[in-house]
Write a protein that holds these residues in place. Structure first.
Motif, PDB file in Angstrom:
ATOM      1  N   ILE A   1       0.850  -1.187   0.000  1.00  0.00           N
ATOM      2  CA  ILE A   1       0.000   0.000   0.000  1.00  0.00           C
ATOM      3  C   ILE A   1       0.886   1.237   0.000  1.00  0.00           C
ATOM      4  O   ILE A   1       1.970   1.244   0.576  1.00  0.00           O
ATOM      5  CB  ILE A   1      -0.960   0.043   1.211  1.00  0.00           C
ATOM      6  CG1 ILE A   1      -0.175   0.081   2.526  1.00  0.00           C
ATOM      7  CG2 ILE A   1      -1.934  -1.128   1.181  1.00  0.00           C
ATOM      8  CD1 ILE A   1      -1.039   0.321   3.761  1.00  0.00           C
ATOM      9  N   TYR A   2       0.429   2.265  -0.663  1.00  0.00           N
ATOM     10  CA  TYR A   2       1.138   3.538  -0.659  1.00  0.00           C
ATOM     11  C   TYR A   2       1.179   4.081   0.763  1.00  0.00           C
ATOM     12  O   TYR A   2       0.149   4.159   1.436  1.00  0.00           O
ATOM     13  CB  TYR A   2       0.425   4.549  -1.552  1.00  0.00           C
ATOM     14  CG  TYR A   2       0.827   4.516  -3.002  1.00  0.00           C
ATOM     15  CD1 TYR A   2       1.598   5.530  -3.548  1.00  0.00           C
ATOM     16  CD2 TYR A   2       0.424   3.476  -3.835  1.00  0.00           C
ATOM     17  CE1 TYR A   2       1.961   5.522  -4.888  1.00  0.00           C
ATOM     18  CE2 TYR A   2       0.778   3.451  -5.173  1.00  0.00           C
ATOM     19  CZ  TYR A   2       1.548   4.478  -5.695  1.00  0.00           C
ATOM     20  OH  TYR A   2       1.911   4.458  -7.022  1.00  0.00           O
TER      21      TYR A   2
ATOM     22  N   TYR B   1       5.070  -1.929   2.799  1.00  0.00           N
ATOM     23  CA  TYR B   1       4.716  -0.540   2.528  1.00  0.00           C
ATOM     24  C   TYR B   1       5.411  -0.088   1.250  1.00  0.00           C
ATOM     25  O   TYR B   1       6.542  -0.496   0.968  1.00  0.00           O
ATOM     26  CB  TYR B   1       5.142   0.363   3.687  1.00  0.00           C
ATOM     27  CG  TYR B   1       4.368   0.102   4.951  1.00  0.00           C
ATOM     28  CD1 TYR B   1       3.016   0.441   5.040  1.00  0.00           C
ATOM     29  CD2 TYR B   1       4.971  -0.498   6.060  1.00  0.00           C
ATOM     30  CE1 TYR B   1       2.290   0.191   6.196  1.00  0.00           C
ATOM     31  CE2 TYR B   1       4.255  -0.738   7.220  1.00  0.00           C
ATOM     32  CZ  TYR B   1       2.909  -0.399   7.287  1.00  0.00           C
ATOM     33  OH  TYR B   1       2.195  -0.646   8.427  1.00  0.00           O
ATOM     34  N   PHE B   2       4.721   0.728   0.467  1.00  0.00           N
ATOM     35  CA  PHE B   2       5.350   1.370  -0.682  1.00  0.00           C
ATOM     36  C   PHE B   2       5.625   2.812  -0.282  1.00  0.00           C
ATOM     37  O   PHE B   2       4.710   3.622  -0.151  1.00  0.00           O
ATOM     38  CB  PHE B   2       4.440   1.307  -1.913  1.00  0.00           C
ATOM     39  CG  PHE B   2       5.038   1.977  -3.135  1.00  0.00           C
ATOM     40  CD1 PHE B   2       6.265   1.581  -3.620  1.00  0.00           C
ATOM     41  CD2 PHE B   2       4.370   3.003  -3.779  1.00  0.00           C
ATOM     42  CE1 PHE B   2       6.827   2.193  -4.740  1.00  0.00           C
ATOM     43  CE2 PHE B   2       4.918   3.619  -4.899  1.00  0.00           C
ATOM     44  CZ  PHE B   2       6.142   3.217  -5.379  1.00  0.00           C
ATOM     45  N   ASN B   3       6.892   3.098  -0.024  1.00  0.00           N
ATOM     46  CA  ASN B   3       7.287   4.415   0.466  1.00  0.00           C
ATOM     47  C   ASN B   3       7.621   5.350  -0.689  1.00  0.00           C
ATOM     48  O   ASN B   3       8.323   4.968  -1.619  1.00  0.00           O
ATOM     49  CB  ASN B   3       8.519   4.291   1.379  1.00  0.00           C
ATOM     50  CG  ASN B   3       8.225   3.517   2.641  1.00  0.00           C
ATOM     51  OD1 ASN B   3       7.111   3.569   3.160  1.00  0.00           O
ATOM     52  ND2 ASN B   3       9.201   2.786   3.144  1.00  0.00           N
TER      53      ASN B   3
ATOM     54  N   ILE C   1      16.196   9.289   4.590  1.00  0.00           N
ATOM     55  CA  ILE C   1      15.214   8.807   5.565  1.00  0.00           C
ATOM     56  C   ILE C   1      14.278   7.808   4.911  1.00  0.00           C
ATOM     57  O   ILE C   1      14.009   6.722   5.443  1.00  0.00           O
ATOM     58  CB  ILE C   1      14.427   9.997   6.163  1.00  0.00           C
ATOM     59  CG1 ILE C   1      15.338  10.814   7.087  1.00  0.00           C
ATOM     60  CG2 ILE C   1      13.195   9.503   6.918  1.00  0.00           C
ATOM     61  CD1 ILE C   1      14.709  12.110   7.582  1.00  0.00           C
ATOM     62  N   MET C   2      13.770   8.135   3.718  1.00  0.00           N
ATOM     63  CA  MET C   2      12.840   7.258   3.021  1.00  0.00           C
ATOM     64  C   MET C   2      13.499   5.950   2.579  1.00  0.00           C
ATOM     65  O   MET C   2      12.920   4.865   2.721  1.00  0.00           O
ATOM     66  CB  MET C   2      12.253   7.998   1.817  1.00  0.00           C
ATOM     67  CG  MET C   2      11.120   7.261   1.120  1.00  0.00           C
ATOM     68  SD  MET C   2      11.679   6.323  -0.308  1.00  0.00           S
ATOM     69  CE  MET C   2      12.051   7.617  -1.470  1.00  0.00           C
ATOM     70  N   LEU C   3      14.729   6.033   2.061  1.00  0.00           N
ATOM     71  CA  LEU C   3      15.400   4.837   1.549  1.00  0.00           C
ATOM     72  C   LEU C   3      15.748   3.843   2.650  1.00  0.00           C
ATOM     73  O   LEU C   3      15.859   2.637   2.400  1.00  0.00           O
ATOM     74  CB  LEU C   3      16.671   5.242   0.796  1.00  0.00           C
ATOM     75  CG  LEU C   3      16.462   5.827  -0.597  1.00  0.00           C
ATOM     76  CD1 LEU C   3      17.727   6.494  -1.101  1.00  0.00           C
ATOM     77  CD2 LEU C   3      16.008   4.741  -1.572  1.00  0.00           C
TER      78      LEU C   3
ATOM     79  N   GLY D   1      10.003  -0.968   3.989  1.00  0.00           N
ATOM     80  CA  GLY D   1       9.155  -0.815   2.815  1.00  0.00           C
ATOM     81  C   GLY D   1       9.955  -0.765   1.533  1.00  0.00           C
ATOM     82  O   GLY D   1      11.187  -0.770   1.523  1.00  0.00           O
ATOM     83  N   ILE D   2       9.229  -0.740   0.410  1.00  0.00           N
ATOM     84  CA  ILE D   2       9.813  -0.650  -0.922  1.00  0.00           C
ATOM     85  C   ILE D   2       9.830   0.817  -1.338  1.00  0.00           C
ATOM     86  O   ILE D   2       8.792   1.474  -1.323  1.00  0.00           O
ATOM     87  CB  ILE D   2       8.989  -1.464  -1.940  1.00  0.00           C
ATOM     88  CG1 ILE D   2       8.901  -2.943  -1.507  1.00  0.00           C
ATOM     89  CG2 ILE D   2       9.575  -1.343  -3.340  1.00  0.00           C
ATOM     90  CD1 ILE D   2       7.865  -3.741  -2.277  1.00  0.00           C
ATOM     91  N   PRO D   3      10.985   1.383  -1.713  1.00  0.00           N
ATOM     92  CA  PRO D   3      11.035   2.800  -2.058  1.00  0.00           C
ATOM     93  C   PRO D   3      10.636   3.078  -3.504  1.00  0.00           C
ATOM     94  O   PRO D   3      11.016   2.348  -4.417  1.00  0.00           O
ATOM     95  CB  PRO D   3      12.507   3.192  -1.838  1.00  0.00           C
ATOM     96  CG  PRO D   3      13.244   1.940  -1.514  1.00  0.00           C
ATOM     97  CD  PRO D   3      12.320   0.779  -1.685  1.00  0.00           C
ATOM     98  N   GLY D   4       9.879   4.173  -3.681  1.00  0.00           N
ATOM     99  CA  GLY D   4       9.561   4.676  -5.006  1.00  0.00           C
ATOM    100  C   GLY D   4      10.096   6.093  -5.132  1.00  0.00           C
ATOM    101  O   GLY D   4       9.868   6.921  -4.252  1.00  0.00           O
TER     102      GLY D   4
END
Length: 584
Positions: free
Chosen positions: A303-304, A340-342, A422-424, A428-431
C-alpha cells in the motif's frame, strides 16, 4: 491448486461481492468466465502462490515517471525513456512505474480512452515490452473511471454495444450528502442518452466517468485488461483510485466491503497466473483506512505510505520530528507477504488527507503557507460540511525543501538528500519520482499552459539539455542524481534494508530523527540517524546503544565510529547509516 478448488474460491468471492445484486448469470458461470479470461482453463497448469512470501528484497527500487518525462527530437518518448534509464539508472533502478501510457483525454493519462493500446505519441507495445525486458514494469489499472470520450461511454450515450451498461448513475434527488469527494466539482454529470437524461457519477471530473461494478461485465472487462498487461510484461499493478470503486447511494461510497472483496478476487486470479506479480493499491485516504487494504495478506501486496510525504516535509521545514516519530511508532510492521510502498514525491502533489489526525489543523495550515511561500499551489476539496479544505499541495519536492518556515536558505540540496535518505532506509519498498532523481524545480510555464496546478511537478525534459546538466558537476541536477544514486547503491547491498526487516523508532529528541533496522537473519544492524534541522546537533553514543564488541561504520562516508569518543557531531541535515557490517 486444482482447478475445481480455485473455481470454488473465485465463486466465493463473487457471492460476497454480488450478495445484494440480482445477476442474470450464475456464480458458477461467472467464475468460469473470469478464470478463462485471465487464462486459467481446466487443462492449464495453475500457479501455486506461497502464503506470506516476500516477492521483493532490499534491491527493489521503483522509479515513477511519465512515458514522456524525457524527450528527444525524432524519437519515440518511450525509446528515449529506455535510453535515459540505461545511461543514468542502470545500477540503481530495477523497476519502473510508467504512468498511464494509453490514449487519454485529460488528467495527464488518468482519463483513459482505450485501455488496450499505447498512446501513439509515446510509442507502441513493442517499446513497452522492450522496457519490461530489463526492468520490472509497474502499470496503472485505472479501474474506477474512464474517459467520457471512450468508445464505452459513446455506447452508453447511444444505448447499445459494449459499455452501454458500464457506468454508474444516480438521481439528483438522491441523498448524496455523505459521499466522500476528492474534488469540488459536482458529483453528477447530466448526460443526454438514447434512453433519456441520465446523471452519471463522476468522483473526480466530468471527463472521468465512473464504472458500475454491480454489472459483472465491467469486472470481466478489467480481468481481460489485466491479462493483456501481464502478456505485455507487467509485474506490478497499481490499482488507481480503487477506494471509490463500489458505490451505494446513501453511503460515503468509499472503502466499502465490496471494494475490498473485488481486490481480493483480483489478487486470487493474478497470483494463480503468476505469484510474483505484485498489487499495489493507490488509496489517498487517512492512514487508518489505508492500512485496511492489506486485508489479511490477501488484498494488496503493498500500500502507498501516503502519510509519509506530508509528515516528512513538515518535519524538515519545521525542524521538529515529533509528528513523524509518533506516526512511525504507531505503524504496525507489515507482515511477510505485504510491504509498505514508500514515496515522498509523485506525479501528484503532497496529499493532505493522509495527514488528517496526524498533524493538527494549525500544523497543516503552517505547512500550506510555507509551501505557498516556496512557489507551491494548493488544490482544494469540499468537506462534509461544504467547506473548502486543502486537499493537496502542488510543488516539486526539490522546491518544497528549499528552506524552512523561516524562509529559503543554503541547505536545499542537503535537506533534499536527507529526505531521501530517511525514506530509503525505512521499512518498505522505495519509489522515487523521476523529477526527484533529477532535482527538478517548479515548472510555472507548464502550469500557465495547462491551467492545472499539478503541472508544476510534471516537467518534460529535453534529453540533450538534461544530459548536459547531468554531466556538469556544478549543476543541482548532477549533484542530486549523484548523491541519491550513491544512497541507492548502498541500500541495495544491505540485508538490514530489506522491506520487511525489523524497524524500531529511536528516541533522540525532536531535532534528531532515528530508527534502527535489523536484517531478517539478525546479523546486521543499521542505525539510521538524521539531523532534521538547520543547526548542528550532538548525539550521545550511549543513546543509540552501539554494542561495544562490534566494529561500527557509517555506510555513507565509510568513516569508522569510535565508541571511545562518546558522542557524534552532526551537521545540518546530515544523515548517518551506522552499521556493524558493510556489504557494499
Amino acid at each position: 491448486m486444482a482447478w475445481e478448488h480455485l473455481h470454488d474460491k473465485v465463486k466465493h468471492h463473487l457471492e460476497s461481492i454480488y450478495a445484494d445484486v440480482a445477476l442474470d448469470v450464475s456464480y458458477e458461470t461467472l467464475a468460469t468466465e473470469l478464470m478463462n479470461t485471465i487464462g486459467i482453463q481446466q487443462q492449464t497448469d495453475i500457479a501455486s502462490p506461497q502464503s506470506h512470501h516476500n516477492y521483493w528484497d532490499e534491491e527493489d527500487i521503483i522509479m515513477i515517471t511519465y512515458g514522456d518525462s524525457v524527450i528527444d527530437e525524432d524519437e519515440r518518448p518511450l525509446v528515449t525513456l529506455n535510453k535515459f534509464m540505461h545511461r543514468y539508472c542502470k545500477n540503481t533502478i530495477n523497476n519502473v512505474h510508467i504512468l498511464p501510457f494509453f490514449p487519454y483525454s485529460s488528467d495527464d493519462g488518468f482519463s483513459v480512452i482505450d485501455y488496450s493500446t499505447v498512446n501513439e505519441a509515446l510509442g507502441s507495445w513493442d517499446d513497452i515490452e522492450a522496457i519490461a525486458k530489463d526492468y520490472g514494469l509497474m502499470t496503472d489499472l485505472v479501474i474506477n473511471h474512464c474517459s467520457a470520450r471512450s468508445v464505452w461511454f459513446d455506447n452508453f450515450v447511444k444505448g447499445e454495444g459494449p459499455g452501454s451498461d458500464f457506468f454508474f448513475t444516480a438521481d439528483p434527488a438522491d441523498d448524496l450528502s455523505l459521499v466522500t469527494r476528492p474534488r469540488v466539482s459536482p458529483l453528477l454529470r447530466e448526460t443526454e442518452t438514447a434512453d433519456g437524461t441520465k446523471y452519471v457519477w463522476c468522483t473526480f471530473s466530468h471527463d472521468q466517468v465512473d464504472f458500475d461494478f454491480r454489472n459483472p461485465k465491467v469486472l470481466l472487462a478489467f480481468i481481460d485488461i489485466i491479462k493483456l498487461y501481464i502478456d505485455k510484461g507487467a509485474k506490478i499493478f497499481r490499482l488507481d483510485a480503487v477506494a471509490f470503486l463500489w458505490k451505494i447511494v446513501g453511503t460515503n461510497s468509499i472503502n466499502l466491503f465490496q471494494t475490498h472483496e473485488v481486490i481480493r478476487l483480483i489478487r486470487t486470479l493474478i497470483e494463480h497466473v503468476d505469484p510474483s506479480i505484485i498489487i499495489i493499491t493507490e488509496t489517498n485516504i487517512p492512514n487508518r483506512e489505508n492500512l485496511t487494504y492489506f486485508g489479511n495478506a490477501n488484498e494488496a501486496h503493498a500500500i502507498y505510505n501516503f502519510s509519509l510525504p506530508p509528515l516528512l516535509v513538515n518535519t524538515l521545514v519545521s525542524g521538529d520530528c515529533t509528528y513523524l516519530k509518533s506516526w512511525m511508532m504507531s505503524m504496525p510492521p507489515a507482515q511477510n507477504g505485504t510491504a509498505y510502498f514508500n514515496f515522498i514525491a509523485s506525479h501528484d502533489g503532497i496529499g493532505l488527507r493522509p495527514a488528517e489526525g496526524l498533524l493538527s489543523e494549525e500544523e497543516i495550515s503552517d505547512l500550506v503557507h510555507a509551501m505557498q511561500h516556496f512557489g507551491g499551489k494548493v488544490s482544494w476539496r469540499a468537506s462534509e460540511h461544504g467547506q473548502q479544505k486543502p486537499y493537496e499541495i502542488n510543488i516539486t519536492l526539490f522546491d518544497a525543501l528549499q528552506g524552512t518556515i523561516k524562509g529559503p536558505d543554503k541547505y536545499q540540496v542537503d535537506r533534499f538528500i536527507c529526505a531521501h535518505a530517511i525514506m530509503l532506509g525505512m521499512e518498505g519498498i522505495p519509489g522515487i519520482y523521476i523529477h526527484s532523481l533529477l532535482g527538478t524545480s517548479n515548472d510555472y510555464e507548464k502550469v500557465a499552459n495547462t491551467g492545472q496546478n499539478r503541472s508544476i511537478n510534471r516537467k518534460r525534459w529535453d534529453f540533450n539539455e538534461l544530459e548536459a546538466l547531468l554531466d556538469s558537476p556544478f549543476s543541482q541536477h548532477h549533484k542530486v542524481l549523484t548523491r541519491i544514486s550513491q544512497l541507492i547503491r548502498i541500500r541495495k547491498a544491505q540485508p538490514a534494508f530489506h522491506p520487511n526487516a525489523t524497524q524500531f523508532t529511536l528516541q533522540l529528541g525532536n531535532q534528531i530523527f532515528g530508527y534502527w533496522r535489523q536484517s531478517l537473519d539478525r546479523k546486521q544492524s543499521i542505525f539510521c540517524i538524521s539531523n532534521i534541522c538547520d543547526e548542528e546537533q550532538t548525539i550521545l553514543l550511549s543513546d543509540i546503544n552501539l554494542i561495544g564488541t562490534d566494529n561500527w561504520i557509517d555506510l555513507i562516508t565509510r568513516d569508522e565510529i569510535s565508541l571511545s569518543s562518546g558522542f557524534l557531531q552532526m551537521k545540518p541535515y546530515q544523515v548517518l547509516w551506522i552499521s556493524n557490517q558493510d556489504f557494499e
